[in-house]
Design an enzyme around this catalytic site. Structure first.
Site, PDB file in Angstrom:
ATOM      1  N   SER A  15       0.829  -1.212   0.000  1.00 61.24           N
ATOM      2  CA  SER A  15       0.000   0.000   0.000  1.00 61.24           C
ATOM      3  C   SER A  15       0.866   1.265   0.000  1.00 61.24           C
ATOM      4  CB  SER A  15      -0.967   0.003   1.188  1.00 61.24           C
ATOM      5  OG  SER A  15      -0.271   0.110   2.407  1.00 61.24           O
ATOM      6  N   ASN A  16       2.029   1.195   0.622  1.00 61.52           N
ATOM      7  CA  ASN A  16       2.930   2.360   0.556  1.00 61.52           C
ATOM      8  C   ASN A  16       3.488   2.531  -0.850  1.00 61.52           C
ATOM      9  OD1 ASN A  16       3.404   3.711   3.326  1.00 61.52           O
ATOM     10  ND2 ASN A  16       3.326   1.516   3.774  1.00 61.52           N
ATOM     11  N   MET A  92      10.552  -6.926   4.405  1.00 63.07           N
ATOM     12  CA  MET A  92      10.728  -7.619   5.685  1.00 63.07           C
ATOM     13  C   MET A  92      12.058  -8.374   5.798  1.00 63.07           C
ATOM     14  SD  MET A  92       8.083  -6.454   7.008  1.00 63.07           S
ATOM     15  CE  MET A  92       7.869  -7.302   8.559  1.00 63.07           C
ATOM     16  N   ARG A  93      13.084  -7.893   5.154  1.00 62.19           N
ATOM     17  CA  ARG A  93      14.423  -8.461   5.332  1.00 62.19           C
ATOM     18  C   ARG A  93      15.345  -7.340   5.804  1.00 62.19           C
ATOM     19  NH1 ARG A  93      13.722 -13.533   5.642  1.00 62.19           N
ATOM     20  NH2 ARG A  93      15.938 -13.918   5.344  1.00 62.19           N
ATOM     21  N   LEU A  95      18.736  -5.529   5.758  1.00 65.20           N
ATOM     22  CA  LEU A  95      19.863  -5.449   4.823  1.00 65.20           C
ATOM     23  C   LEU A  95      21.171  -5.440   5.627  1.00 65.20           C
ATOM     24  CD1 LEU A  95      18.390  -2.787   2.368  1.00 65.20           C
ATOM     25  CD2 LEU A  95      18.614  -5.252   1.960  1.00 65.20           C
ATOM     26  N   ASN A 109      13.472   3.985   5.236  1.00 61.58           N
ATOM     27  CA  ASN A 109      12.540   2.933   5.655  1.00 61.58           C
ATOM     28  C   ASN A 109      11.343   3.574   6.332  1.00 61.58           C
ATOM     29  OD1 ASN A 109      11.667   0.243   6.282  1.00 61.58           O
ATOM     30  ND2 ASN A 109      12.410   0.530   8.370  1.00 61.58           N
ATOM     31  N   HIS A 111       8.577   2.845   9.417  1.00 61.57           N
ATOM     32  CA  HIS A 111       8.358   1.987  10.592  1.00 61.57           C
ATOM     33  C   HIS A 111       7.068   2.436  11.274  1.00 61.57           C
ATOM     34  CE1 HIS A 111       9.495  -0.735  13.786  1.00 61.57           C
ATOM     35  NE2 HIS A 111       9.140   0.199  14.645  1.00 61.57           N
ATOM     36  N   VAL A 146      19.127  -1.552  13.427  1.00 60.90           N
ATOM     37  CA  VAL A 146      17.734  -1.551  12.946  1.00 60.90           C
ATOM     38  C   VAL A 146      16.907  -0.417  13.573  1.00 60.90           C
ATOM     39  CG1 VAL A 146      15.596  -2.915  12.932  1.00 60.90           C
ATOM     40  CG2 VAL A 146      17.778  -4.017  12.448  1.00 60.90           C
ATOM     41  N   GLU A 176       0.953   6.606   7.031  1.00 62.69           N
ATOM     42  CA  GLU A 176       2.191   6.182   6.356  1.00 62.69           C
ATOM     43  C   GLU A 176       2.210   6.649   4.900  1.00 62.69           C
ATOM     44  OE1 GLU A 176       3.725   2.145   8.536  1.00 62.69           O
ATOM     45  OE2 GLU A 176       2.350   1.908   6.873  1.00 62.69           O
TER      46      GLU A 176
HETATM   47  C1  GRF Z   1       3.816  -0.829   6.971  1.00 66.29           C
HETATM   48  O1  GRF Z   1       2.982  -0.807   8.076  1.00 66.29           O
HETATM   49  C2  GRF Z   1       5.214  -0.458   7.351  1.00 66.29           C
HETATM   50  O2  GRF Z   1       5.281   0.417   8.422  1.00 66.29           O
HETATM   51  C3  GRF Z   1       5.817  -1.768   7.741  1.00 66.29           C
HETATM   52  O3  GRF Z   1       5.256  -2.694   6.853  1.00 66.29           O
HETATM   53  C4  GRF Z   1       3.982  -2.237   6.423  1.00 66.29           C
HETATM   54  C5  GRF Z   1       3.952  -2.282   4.931  1.00 66.29           C
HETATM   55  O4  GRF Z   1       2.674  -2.097   4.412  1.00 66.29           O
HETATM   56  N1  GRF Z   1       7.253  -1.686   7.703  1.00 66.29           N
HETATM   57  P1  GRF Z   1       2.442  -2.079   2.830  1.00 66.29           P
HETATM   58  O5  GRF Z   1       3.037  -3.361   2.268  1.00 66.29           O
HETATM   59  O6  GRF Z   1       3.101  -0.856   2.275  1.00 66.29           O
HETATM   60  O7  GRF Z   1       0.945  -2.062   2.671  1.00 66.29           O
END
Ligand code: GRF
Length: 200
Positions: A15-16, A92-93, A95, A109, A111, A146, A176
């Site tokens: 979604s971001n 979700m890795r 680096l 990033n 968060h 991190v 976000e």
């Molecule tokens: C977000 O909540 C971000 O803060 C976290 O992972 C999520 C990613 O959401 N690191 P999307 O895949 O952008 O919908």
């Protein structure tokens, strides 16, 4: 117009990524996405890249014997583009230092907390368990430790008594999307016009 070339890394819903794609459709937005990288075949967000004809590559970490080989494959791919800014958007890795040293441009990033609070996994759960009255999201530069790099911007969310992890996640996600688009704009503004990193 001079624009920052972005690489966006995702692992899931994207979604971001979608928010960044939408922002980049504005001719006055100072960035464009050159490549989207996903580390999972099932990363749904890759559909947004496909729909918008943005180059993408799925590089499943599971296909590699170790992190070094996985990261080298990513570096080989993104080095095909003149990337100015690497955006981790739900990637979700972690680096490695080796990657950070070998990729010369900035990495940012997102968060889901108001850093430095609630670093690491399940930031939303951490905030709820803590009985916090507010949380939010933070865009920050990526450094070896991190969730600890320089903060670019934060957006706040109030935690109501009846919020659970689903409702809070929705509220944070909404912020976000605004935060990521603003952060990229902020970074673009601080780059000098003479910077080689900019592209017509
Ligand atoms: C977000 O909540 C971000 O803060 C976290 O992972 C999520 C990613 O959401 N690191 P999307 O895949 O952008 O919908």
């Amino acid at each position: 117009m001079q624009k920052l070339n972005l690489a966006v890394f995702i692992s899931g819903a994207g979604s971001n990524l979608r928010a960044i794609i939408e922002a980049c459709k504005d001719a006055n937005y100072p960035a464009q996405i050159s490549i989207v990288i996903a580390n999972k075949n099932e990363a749904k967000g890759i559909e947004f890249a496909k729909e918008n004809n943005i180059p993408y590559k799925i590089i499943p970490h599971k296909n590699f014997a170790n992190r070094a080989e996985f990261e080298q494959e990513i570096l080989d791919e993104i080095n095909k583009y003149e990337i100015d800014l690497l955006c981790l958007a739900g990637f979700m890795r972690v680096l490695s230092n080796h990657f950070l040293e070998n990729f010369k441009q900035d990495i940012i990033n997102i968060h889901p907390s108001l850093l430095p609070k609630y670093k690491g996994v399940d930031a939303i759960g951490q905030a709820l368990r803590d009985g916090a009255e507010e949380t939010g999201c933070t865009i920050h530069y990526v450094v070896p430790e991190v969730d600890s790099g320089e903060i670019i911007l934060k957006r706040r969310v109030t935690i109501e008594k009846d919020d659970d992890s689903d409702s809070l996640l929705k509220k944070i996600n909404k912020e976000e999307h605004i935060a990521y688009v603003e952060a990229i704009m902020k970074i673009a503004k601080t780059k000098k016009i003479t910077d080689n990193a900019f592209h017509e």
